[in-house]
Design an enzyme around this catalytic site. Structure first.
Site, PDB file in Angstrom:
ATOM      1  N   ASP A 136       0.815  -1.221   0.000  1.00  0.00           N
ATOM      2  CA  ASP A 136       0.000   0.000   0.000  1.00  0.00           C
ATOM      3  C   ASP A 136       0.849   1.272   0.000  1.00  0.00           C
ATOM      4  OD1 ASP A 136      -2.371   1.417   0.020  1.00  0.00           O
ATOM      5  OD2 ASP A 136      -2.600   1.368   2.197  1.00  0.00           O
ATOM      6  N   CYS A 193     -25.635 -10.632  -5.825  1.00  0.00           N
ATOM      7  CA  CYS A 193     -25.686  -9.802  -4.611  1.00  0.00           C
ATOM      8  C   CYS A 193     -25.265  -8.375  -4.908  1.00  0.00           C
ATOM      9  CB  CYS A 193     -24.744 -10.405  -3.558  1.00  0.00           C
ATOM     10  SG  CYS A 193     -24.635  -9.442  -2.049  1.00  0.00           S
ATOM     11  N   CYS A 196     -23.541  -4.371  -0.975  1.00  0.00           N
ATOM     12  CA  CYS A 196     -22.616  -3.248  -0.735  1.00  0.00           C
ATOM     13  C   CYS A 196     -23.073  -1.999  -1.495  1.00  0.00           C
ATOM     14  CB  CYS A 196     -21.195  -3.634  -1.128  1.00  0.00           C
ATOM     15  SG  CYS A 196     -21.020  -4.262  -2.818  1.00  0.00           S
ATOM     16  N   CYS A 200     -24.292   1.521   0.725  1.00  0.00           N
ATOM     17  CA  CYS A 200     -23.401   2.693   0.826  1.00  0.00           C
ATOM     18  C   CYS A 200     -24.247   3.957   0.967  1.00  0.00           C
ATOM     19  CB  CYS A 200     -22.495   2.786  -0.414  1.00  0.00           C
ATOM     20  SG  CYS A 200     -21.469   4.275  -0.336  1.00  0.00           S
ATOM     21  N   CYS A 250     -21.298  -7.337   3.551  1.00  0.00           N
ATOM     22  CA  CYS A 250     -20.937  -8.371   2.563  1.00  0.00           C
ATOM     23  C   CYS A 250     -21.145  -9.763   3.169  1.00  0.00           C
ATOM     24  CB  CYS A 250     -19.478  -8.205   2.141  1.00  0.00           C
ATOM     25  SG  CYS A 250     -18.924  -9.540   1.051  1.00  0.00           S
TER      26      CYS A 250
HETATM   27  C1  B12 Z   1      -6.527   4.761  -3.612  1.00  0.00           C
HETATM   28  C2  B12 Z   1      -6.959   3.720  -2.609  1.00  0.00           C
HETATM   29  C3  B12 Z   1      -8.131   3.972  -1.913  1.00  0.00           C
HETATM   30  C4  B12 Z   1      -9.094   5.115  -2.274  1.00  0.00           C
HETATM   31  C5  B12 Z   1      -9.878   4.722  -3.554  1.00  0.00           C
HETATM   32  C6  B12 Z   1     -10.583   3.366  -3.428  1.00  0.00           C
HETATM   33  C7  B12 Z   1     -10.802   2.625  -4.722  1.00  0.00           C
HETATM   34  N1  B12 Z   1     -11.830   1.787  -4.716  1.00  0.00           N
HETATM   35  O1  B12 Z   1     -10.048   2.751  -5.683  1.00  0.00           O
HETATM   36  C8  B12 Z   1      -9.927   5.259  -0.973  1.00  0.00           C
HETATM   37  C9  B12 Z   1      -9.277   6.298  -0.060  1.00  0.00           C
HETATM   38  C10 B12 Z   1     -11.401   5.636  -1.165  1.00  0.00           C
HETATM   39  C11 B12 Z   1      -9.741   3.858  -0.364  1.00  0.00           C
HETATM   40  C12 B12 Z   1     -10.610   3.303   0.544  1.00  0.00           C
HETATM   41  C13 B12 Z   1     -10.440   2.047   1.112  1.00  0.00           C
HETATM   42  N2  B12 Z   1      -9.355   1.249   1.028  1.00  0.00           N
HETATM   43 CO1  B12 Z   1      -7.881   1.613  -0.195  1.00  0.00          CO
HETATM   44  N3  B12 Z   1      -6.460   1.708  -1.430  1.00  0.00           N
HETATM   45  C14 B12 Z   1      -6.191   2.555  -2.380  1.00  0.00           C
HETATM   46  C15 B12 Z   1      -4.921   2.125  -3.138  1.00  0.00           C
HETATM   47  C16 B12 Z   1      -3.750   2.959  -2.636  1.00  0.00           C
HETATM   48  C17 B12 Z   1      -5.038   2.198  -4.661  1.00  0.00           C
HETATM   49  C18 B12 Z   1      -6.358   1.614  -5.225  1.00  0.00           C
HETATM   50  C19 B12 Z   1      -6.493   1.917  -6.692  1.00  0.00           C
HETATM   51  O2  B12 Z   1      -5.570   1.692  -7.465  1.00  0.00           O
HETATM   52  N4  B12 Z   1      -7.650   2.473  -7.097  1.00  0.00           N
HETATM   53  C20 B12 Z   1      -7.914   2.809  -8.468  1.00  0.00           C
HETATM   54  C21 B12 Z   1      -8.859   1.784  -9.072  1.00  0.00           C
HETATM   55  C22 B12 Z   1      -9.089   2.069 -10.547  1.00  0.00           C
HETATM   56  O3  B12 Z   1      -8.211   0.568  -8.929  1.00  0.00           O
HETATM   57  P1  B12 Z   1      -8.859  -0.716  -8.223  1.00  0.00           P
HETATM   58  O4  B12 Z   1     -10.105  -0.389  -7.491  1.00  0.00           O
HETATM   59  O5  B12 Z   1      -7.782  -1.418  -7.481  1.00  0.00           O
HETATM   60  O6  B12 Z   1      -9.325  -1.506  -9.528  1.00  0.00           O
HETATM   61  C23 B12 Z   1      -8.362  -2.125 -10.363  1.00  0.00           C
HETATM   62  C24 B12 Z   1      -8.617  -3.617 -10.429  1.00  0.00           C
HETATM   63  O7  B12 Z   1      -9.338  -3.998  -9.273  1.00  0.00           O
HETATM   64  C25 B12 Z   1      -9.341  -3.798 -11.742  1.00  0.00           C
HETATM   65  N5  B12 Z   1     -10.705  -4.248 -11.702  1.00  0.00           N
HETATM   66  C26 B12 Z   1     -11.756  -3.585 -11.283  1.00  0.00           C
HETATM   67  N6  B12 Z   1     -12.839  -4.305 -11.488  1.00  0.00           N
HETATM   68  C27 B12 Z   1     -12.450  -5.480 -12.056  1.00  0.00           C
HETATM   69  C28 B12 Z   1     -13.182  -6.580 -12.427  1.00  0.00           C
HETATM   70  C29 B12 Z   1     -12.510  -7.651 -12.990  1.00  0.00           C
HETATM   71  C30 B12 Z   1     -13.306  -8.825 -13.389  1.00  0.00           C
HETATM   72  C31 B12 Z   1     -11.094  -7.616 -13.148  1.00  0.00           C
HETATM   73  C32 B12 Z   1     -10.361  -8.767 -13.701  1.00  0.00           C
HETATM   74  C33 B12 Z   1     -10.364  -6.473 -12.744  1.00  0.00           C
HETATM   75  C34 B12 Z   1     -11.082  -5.441 -12.197  1.00  0.00           C
HETATM   76  O8  B12 Z   1      -9.375  -2.576 -12.429  1.00  0.00           O
HETATM   77  C35 B12 Z   1      -8.658  -1.595 -11.771  1.00  0.00           C
HETATM   78  C36 B12 Z   1      -7.440  -1.286 -12.585  1.00  0.00           C
HETATM   79  O9  B12 Z   1      -6.766  -2.459 -12.853  1.00  0.00           O
HETATM   80  C37 B12 Z   1      -4.793   0.613  -2.683  1.00  0.00           C
HETATM   81  C38 B12 Z   1      -3.357   0.083  -2.545  1.00  0.00           C
HETATM   82  C39 B12 Z   1      -2.747  -0.166  -3.902  1.00  0.00           C
HETATM   83  N7  B12 Z   1      -1.561   0.353  -4.096  1.00  0.00           N
HETATM   84  O10 B12 Z   1      -3.352  -0.797  -4.758  1.00  0.00           O
HETATM   85  C40 B12 Z   1      -5.535   0.589  -1.312  1.00  0.00           C
HETATM   86  C41 B12 Z   1      -6.378  -0.649  -0.979  1.00  0.00           C
HETATM   87  C42 B12 Z   1      -7.184  -0.979  -2.220  1.00  0.00           C
HETATM   88  N8  B12 Z   1      -7.283  -0.166   0.054  1.00  0.00           N
HETATM   89  C43 B12 Z   1      -7.577  -1.039   0.952  1.00  0.00           C
HETATM   90  C44 B12 Z   1      -8.514  -0.838   2.000  1.00  0.00           C
HETATM   91  C45 B12 Z   1      -8.476  -1.815   3.154  1.00  0.00           C
HETATM   92  C46 B12 Z   1      -9.420   0.235   1.953  1.00  0.00           C
HETATM   93  C47 B12 Z   1     -10.659   0.449   2.848  1.00  0.00           C
HETATM   94  C48 B12 Z   1     -11.413  -0.833   3.216  1.00  0.00           C
HETATM   95  C49 B12 Z   1     -10.231   1.208   4.132  1.00  0.00           C
HETATM   96  C50 B12 Z   1     -11.401   1.615   5.040  1.00  0.00           C
HETATM   97  N9  B12 Z   1     -11.962   0.710   5.821  1.00  0.00           N
HETATM   98  O11 B12 Z   1     -11.805   2.758   5.055  1.00  0.00           O
HETATM   99  C51 B12 Z   1     -11.511   1.394   1.948  1.00  0.00           C
HETATM  100  C52 B12 Z   1     -12.458   0.622   1.033  1.00  0.00           C
HETATM  101  C53 B12 Z   1     -13.289   1.499   0.140  1.00  0.00           C
HETATM  102  C54 B12 Z   1     -13.601   0.814  -1.189  1.00  0.00           C
HETATM  103  N10 B12 Z   1     -14.779   0.210  -1.327  1.00  0.00           N
HETATM  104  O12 B12 Z   1     -12.703   0.809  -2.091  1.00  0.00           O
HETATM  105  C55 B12 Z   1      -6.862  -2.358   0.701  1.00  0.00           C
HETATM  106  C56 B12 Z   1      -7.875  -3.364   0.132  1.00  0.00           C
HETATM  107  C57 B12 Z   1      -7.660  -4.808   0.533  1.00  0.00           C
HETATM  108  C58 B12 Z   1      -8.682  -5.706  -0.132  1.00  0.00           C
HETATM  109  N11 B12 Z   1      -9.050  -6.791   0.541  1.00  0.00           N
HETATM  110  O13 B12 Z   1      -9.129  -5.471  -1.225  1.00  0.00           O
HETATM  111  C59 B12 Z   1      -5.723  -1.913  -0.318  1.00  0.00           C
HETATM  112  C60 B12 Z   1      -5.366  -2.968  -1.357  1.00  0.00           C
HETATM  113  C61 B12 Z   1      -4.481  -1.565   0.535  1.00  0.00           C
HETATM  114  C62 B12 Z   1      -3.743  -2.795   1.041  1.00  0.00           C
HETATM  115  N12 B12 Z   1      -2.490  -2.978   0.669  1.00  0.00           N
HETATM  116  O14 B12 Z   1      -4.239  -3.638   1.747  1.00  0.00           O
HETATM  117  N13 B12 Z   1      -8.635   3.248  -0.860  1.00  0.00           N
END
Ligand code: B12
Length: 316
Positions: A136, A193, A196, A200, A250
């Site tokens: 992270d 489902c 979530c 929200c 969830c």
């Molecule tokens: C920025 C960030 C946030 C932001 C934006 C959240 C978001 N949804 O993007 C904010 C501040 C809101 C946030 C909140 C939280 N976060 Co955060 N966050 C991050 C961070 C730094 C980057 C995420 C990111 O790249 N977002 C941009 C979007 C575009 O990317 P993405 O959602 O990951 O989606 C990618 C893939 O999932 C894919 N994808 C999406 N849909 C699908 C579907 C299919 C079929 C496939 C194949 C791929 C795919 O496409 C995207 C691009 O490749 C990561 C750490 C990291 N370096 O990755 C932690 C991380 C995601 N966060 C984490 C956590 C714990 C949280 C919270 C639960 C904290 C809390 N309790 O408040 C919340 C959850 C809110 C939520 N529902 O997301 C954990 C999640 C662990 C897990 N089990 O998933 C991470 C991984 C940190 C860690 N190392 O543990 N977060």
């Protein structure tokens, strides 16, 4: 590739998984170090402004989508998961809620050493092997890698989910120049489902797996360094740091087990700080109460702002 080489990539992958288990990780998977985001979902997310004021997400876009920019010659990506689940303690009247991931010692600090030790295992496979480890804290699309490595599937709330752990786990990633046998993605078990999305209170999950940070309680209470739009205040209810609503509802989280990492267990006074006290707390008191926990990220001013919003909601 000779049969012997195939055997050794498979044997090395098995060895990595054993080492991960021994180091306390709850899951470990491996992906090929290809482009993690060929459909450019990150690009679409950024172009819509869903990153709000997290300018660092836009700045690091290229590196997030190309592991070769982080580790030239990268061949494999090892993804680990570490359970942090603990049942929420009883909430005292007049208190606010802190998200569960932040109740104990900062996960960056807790997981750094075991992740480094796991990297040392893979470095031992070949002379000159290189690694890049992050939890992270680097420009790495951790969830996309986790899905590719079969560590879990990406749920409608955008979190990575597992049948055995739900979503209460941290992810960590190691890029390496060593070739390891990759795992296959697992089946998406969200079915029809939409608990979530419906739960929200700010409607921040704008499409399955897509969160608009401008609406997300977690973003505003942790990352937003300015004012929180007044139209959102009431929906924040009593959340003062992060938000767990999309995880609490969830159904897969019913299967979560309490973590065996004592450092993640709730520290006294962190899960439910008294709102009136928090809204008046000076910087020294804030630093002392939340020392060593992820809550420090919101900074003193951010927590005062959050506590005042929650206090206003309690009086509504
Ligand atoms: C920025 C960030 C946030 C932001 C934006 C959240 C978001 N949804 O993007 C904010 C501040 C809101 C946030 C909140 C939280 N976060 Co955060 N966050 C991050 C961070 C730094 C980057 C995420 C990111 O790249 N977002 C941009 C979007 C575009 O990317 P993405 O959602 O990951 O989606 C990618 C893939 O999932 C894919 N994808 C999406 N849909 C699908 C579907 C299919 C079929 C496939 C194949 C791929 C795919 O496409 C995207 C691009 O490749 C990561 C750490 C990291 N370096 O990755 C932690 C991380 C995601 N966060 C984490 C956590 C714990 C949280 C919270 C639960 C904290 C809390 N309790 O408040 C919340 C959850 C809110 C939520 N529902 O997301 C954990 C999640 C662990 C897990 N089990 O998933 C991470 C991984 C940190 C860690 N190392 O543990 N977060």
């Amino acid at each position: 590739m000779s049969d012997h080489a195939v055997d050794s990539v498979a044997a090395r992958a098995d060895q990595m998984k054993r080492a991960a288990r021994e180091l306390g990780f709850d899951a470990c998977g491996i992906a090929r170090a290809e482009a993690p985001d060929p459909e450019d979902r990150l690009g679409a997310w950024l172009e819509r402004g869903y990153h709000a004021d997290m300018a660092w997400m836009a700045r690091t876009r290229a590196a997030r989508q190309d592991p070769q920019l982080l580790l030239p010659g990268a061949k494999s990506v090892i993804v680990v998961a570490r359970n942090y689940h603990h049942p929420r303690p009883e909430q005292p009247p007049g208190s606010g809620k802190v998200a569960a991931y932040a109740w104990g010692r900062d996960y960056h600090k807790v997981l750094r050493r075991p992740l480094r030790a796991l990297a040392a295992t893979v470095e031992g496979f070949e002379p000159g092997a290189r690694t890049y480890c992050r939890i992270d804290s680097g420009p790495v699309l951790e969830r996309a890698w986790a899905a590719r490595a079969g560590v879990g599937w990406i749920g409608r709330n955008s979190l990575v989910l597992r049948r055995d752990l739900g979503s209460w786990f941290f992810l960590g990633v190691i890029l390496t120049t060593v070739e390891l046998a990759p795992d296959r993605p697992v089946e998406d078990c969200c079915g029809s489902c939409r608990a979530c999305i419906d739960a929200c209170p700010t409607r921040a999950i704008v499409a399955p797996g897509v969160v608009d940070s401008r609406l997300c309680i977690s973003y505003h209470t942790i990352e937003n360094r300015g004012e929180i739009p007044e139209a959102l205040h009431a929906a924040f209810r009593d959340w003062v740091f992060g938000c767990d609503i999309c995880q609490e509802v969830c159904p897969w989280n019913r299967f979560a087990k309490t973590t065996d990492e004592a450092a993640f267990h709730p520290r006294p006074g962190v899960a439910h700080p008294a709102l009136a006290e928090l809204a008046e707390q000076d910087e020294d008191a804030f630093n002392a109460r939340f020392a060593g926990t992820p809550v420090r990220r919101a900074k003193h001013g951010g927590m005062l702002r959050n506590a005042r919003i929650a206090l206003g909601n309690a009086k509504r």
